[in-house]
Design a protein around this motif. Structure first.
Motif, PDB file in Angstrom:
ATOM      1  N   ASP A  62       0.833  -1.204   0.000  1.00 20.00           N
ATOM      2  CA  ASP A  62       0.000   0.000   0.000  1.00 20.00           C
ATOM      3  C   ASP A  62       0.869   1.255   0.000  1.00 20.00           C
ATOM      4  O   ASP A  62       2.088   1.192   0.153  1.00 20.00           O
ATOM      5  CB  ASP A  62      -1.004  -0.009   1.157  1.00 20.00           C
ATOM      6  CG  ASP A  62      -0.369   0.176   2.528  1.00 20.00           C
ATOM      7  OD1 ASP A  62       0.789   0.602   2.626  1.00 20.00           O
ATOM      8  OD2 ASP A  62      -1.058  -0.109   3.525  1.00 20.00           O
ATOM      9  N   GLY A  63       0.227   2.397  -0.188  1.00 20.09           N
ATOM     10  CA  GLY A  63       0.945   3.659  -0.292  1.00 20.09           C
ATOM     11  C   GLY A  63       1.721   4.033   0.954  1.00 20.09           C
ATOM     12  O   GLY A  63       2.813   4.601   0.871  1.00 20.09           O
ATOM     13  N   VAL A  64       1.198   3.713   2.125  1.00 25.32           N
ATOM     14  CA  VAL A  64       1.903   4.041   3.371  1.00 25.32           C
ATOM     15  C   VAL A  64       3.193   3.234   3.478  1.00 25.32           C
ATOM     16  O   VAL A  64       4.263   3.778   3.766  1.00 25.32           O
ATOM     17  CB  VAL A  64       1.004   3.810   4.609  1.00 25.32           C
ATOM     18  CG1 VAL A  64       1.790   4.037   5.893  1.00 25.32           C
ATOM     19  CG2 VAL A  64      -0.211   4.729   4.571  1.00 25.32           C
ATOM     20  N   ALA A  65       3.113   1.928   3.215  1.00 18.85           N
ATOM     21  CA  ALA A  65       4.320   1.086   3.264  1.00 18.85           C
ATOM     22  C   ALA A  65       5.336   1.555   2.229  1.00 18.85           C
ATOM     23  O   ALA A  65       6.539   1.641   2.514  1.00 18.85           O
ATOM     24  CB  ALA A  65       3.958  -0.376   3.023  1.00 18.85           C
ATOM     25  N   PHE A  66       4.853   1.880   1.022  1.00 22.37           N
ATOM     26  CA  PHE A  66       5.755   2.367  -0.022  1.00 22.37           C
ATOM     27  C   PHE A  66       6.433   3.662   0.414  1.00 22.37           C
ATOM     28  O   PHE A  66       7.655   3.797   0.291  1.00 22.37           O
ATOM     29  CB  PHE A  66       4.985   2.588  -1.340  1.00 22.37           C
ATOM     30  CG  PHE A  66       5.772   3.381  -2.327  1.00 22.37           C
ATOM     31  CD1 PHE A  66       6.815   2.795  -3.036  1.00 22.37           C
ATOM     32  CD2 PHE A  66       5.505   4.721  -2.541  1.00 22.37           C
ATOM     33  CE1 PHE A  66       7.571   3.538  -3.936  1.00 22.37           C
ATOM     34  CE2 PHE A  66       6.244   5.465  -3.436  1.00 22.37           C
ATOM     35  CZ  PHE A  66       7.283   4.874  -4.136  1.00 22.37           C
ATOM     36  N   LEU A  67       5.650   4.604   0.915  1.00 21.97           N
ATOM     37  CA  LEU A  67       6.219   5.903   1.294  1.00 21.97           C
ATOM     38  C   LEU A  67       7.152   5.799   2.496  1.00 21.97           C
ATOM     39  O   LEU A  67       8.118   6.556   2.599  1.00 21.97           O
ATOM     40  CB  LEU A  67       5.106   6.921   1.544  1.00 21.97           C
ATOM     41  CG  LEU A  67       4.378   7.389   0.282  1.00 21.97           C
ATOM     42  CD1 LEU A  67       3.142   8.204   0.634  1.00 21.97           C
ATOM     43  CD2 LEU A  67       5.307   8.165  -0.633  1.00 21.97           C
ATOM     44  N   LYS A  68       6.887   4.858   3.402  1.00 20.49           N
ATOM     45  CA  LYS A  68       7.813   4.636   4.521  1.00 20.49           C
ATOM     46  C   LYS A  68       9.165   4.170   3.997  1.00 20.49           C
ATOM     47  O   LYS A  68      10.211   4.661   4.418  1.00 20.49           O
ATOM     48  CB  LYS A  68       7.244   3.605   5.494  1.00 20.49           C
ATOM     49  CG  LYS A  68       6.225   4.169   6.453  1.00 20.49           C
ATOM     50  CD  LYS A  68       5.625   3.096   7.323  1.00 20.49           C
ATOM     51  CE  LYS A  68       6.607   2.509   8.294  1.00 20.49           C
ATOM     52  NZ  LYS A  68       5.996   1.562   9.235  1.00 20.49           N
ATOM     53  N   GLU A  69       9.152   3.218   3.072  1.00 21.33           N
ATOM     54  CA  GLU A  69      10.405   2.729   2.496  1.00 21.33           C
ATOM     55  C   GLU A  69      11.083   3.805   1.662  1.00 21.33           C
ATOM     56  O   GLU A  69      12.304   3.959   1.708  1.00 21.33           O
ATOM     57  CB  GLU A  69      10.162   1.468   1.657  1.00 21.33           C
ATOM     58  CG  GLU A  69       9.870   0.255   2.508  1.00 21.33           C
ATOM     59  CD  GLU A  69       9.910  -1.033   1.716  1.00 21.33           C
ATOM     60  OE1 GLU A  69      10.793  -1.168   0.841  1.00 21.33           O
ATOM     61  OE2 GLU A  69       9.055  -1.897   1.971  1.00 21.33           O
ATOM     62  N   PHE A  70      10.293   4.568   0.918  1.00 20.83           N
ATOM     63  CA  PHE A  70      10.842   5.651   0.109  1.00 20.83           C
ATOM     64  C   PHE A  70      11.508   6.694   1.016  1.00 20.83           C
ATOM     65  O   PHE A  70      12.577   7.206   0.707  1.00 20.83           O
ATOM     66  CB  PHE A  70       9.745   6.306  -0.742  1.00 20.83           C
ATOM     67  CG  PHE A  70      10.260   7.402  -1.618  1.00 20.83           C
ATOM     68  CD1 PHE A  70      10.745   7.111  -2.886  1.00 20.83           C
ATOM     69  CD2 PHE A  70      10.291   8.715  -1.183  1.00 20.83           C
ATOM     70  CE1 PHE A  70      11.247   8.118  -3.694  1.00 20.83           C
ATOM     71  CE2 PHE A  70      10.788   9.722  -1.975  1.00 20.83           C
ATOM     72  CZ  PHE A  70      11.269   9.423  -3.242  1.00 20.83           C
ATOM     73  N   ARG A  71      10.863   6.973   2.130  1.00 25.87           N
ATOM     74  CA  ARG A  71      11.403   7.952   3.077  1.00 25.87           C
ATOM     75  C   ARG A  71      12.770   7.521   3.613  1.00 25.87           C
ATOM     76  O   ARG A  71      13.647   8.345   3.844  1.00 25.87           O
ATOM     77  CB  ARG A  71      10.425   8.135   4.235  1.00 25.87           C
ATOM     78  CG  ARG A  71      10.840   9.159   5.254  1.00 25.87           C
ATOM     79  CD  ARG A  71       9.817   9.214   6.368  1.00 25.87           C
ATOM     80  NE  ARG A  71      10.051  10.333   7.234  1.00 25.87           N
ATOM     81  CZ  ARG A  71       9.374  10.581   8.323  1.00 25.87           C
ATOM     82  NH1 ARG A  71       8.367   9.779   8.663  1.00 25.87           N
ATOM     83  NH2 ARG A  71       9.651  11.605   9.063  1.00 25.87           N
ATOM     84  N   GLU A  72      12.949   6.212   3.807  1.00 26.45           N
ATOM     85  CA  GLU A  72      14.249   5.700   4.250  1.00 26.45           C
ATOM     86  C   GLU A  72      15.323   5.959   3.202  1.00 26.45           C
ATOM     87  O   GLU A  72      16.462   6.250   3.529  1.00 26.45           O
ATOM     88  CB  GLU A  72      14.162   4.191   4.543  1.00 26.45           C
ATOM     89  CG  GLU A  72      13.356   3.845   5.767  1.00 26.45           C
ATOM     90  CD  GLU A  72      13.984   4.358   7.046  1.00 26.45           C
ATOM     91  OE1 GLU A  72      15.206   4.216   7.202  1.00 26.45           O
ATOM     92  OE2 GLU A  72      13.240   4.912   7.872  1.00 26.45           O
TER      93      GLU A  72
END
Length: 188
Positions: free
Chosen positions: A68-78
């Protein structure tokens, strides 16, 4: 030139957003942000690309199969903590929205269907804010360097990481060796 990443599992949405951003000037505070747009329907591929390509902003769908978008954005943020993060969704899931704000650090939630003017204005404002935050961080780091509370090595590491996300990360093997491509070794 601002480089943005769009991730949505629906190809029609990606085409629509690319077309909109190609024909609509992205301006905020009198500044025009010419855009380079990369679009992916697969969040895993987008993350793989984000490991090598620096982005100023990422716009992700909220509900996607697999990730989902939250999991993707968390990884992207890293990978790229200095990039602005926006989320796009046709669903109003309050818990999901709270997770997106708290866990992934999104700047704004955009509802589907979007208003073209509001979407482009939001992107421009996010780019302007992110640019200002990055400039402020740079000035603060330079002041800390002069004051001696930031080492020259840490200053250079931050500068390089901003230019090429991931360049300063080292992946260690279980035996203490440096792994150049940890993904290639997963199949062993």
């Amino acid at each position: 030139m601002a480089r943005i990443l769009i991730v949505d599992d629906e190809e029609s949405i990606l085409k629509s957003l690319r077309r909109l951003l190609a024909i609509t000037p992205c301006t905020a505070g009198g500044k025009v942000f010419p855009l380079t747009v990369d679009a992916y329907s697969d969040p895993a591929q987008a993350l793989e690309n984000a490991f090598e390509t620096p982005y100023d902003l990422v716009l992700s769908d909220f509900r996607m199969p697999g990730m989902d978008g939250v999991a993707f954005l968390k990884e992207f943020r890293e990978l790229q903590p200095n990039a602005a993060r926006l989320i796009l969704s046709g669903y109003t899931d309050l818990n999901g929205l709270i997770a997106a704000i708290n866990d992934a650090g999104i700047m704004r939630f955009i509802a589907k269907p979007w208003n073209d003017y509001d979407l482009v204005t939001t992107i421009a404002q996010a780019l302007a804010l992110q640019e200002l935050q990055n400039e402020t961080q740079q000035i603060a780091d330079e002041a800390r360097l002069k004051k001696g509370s930031l080492s020259a090595e840490d200053y250079e590491r931050k500068r390089l990481e901003a230019l090429e996300p991931g360049i300063t990360r080292v992946h260690w093997g279980p035996d203490g060796s440096v792994m150049l491509d940890p993904e290639a070794l997963k199949g062993d």
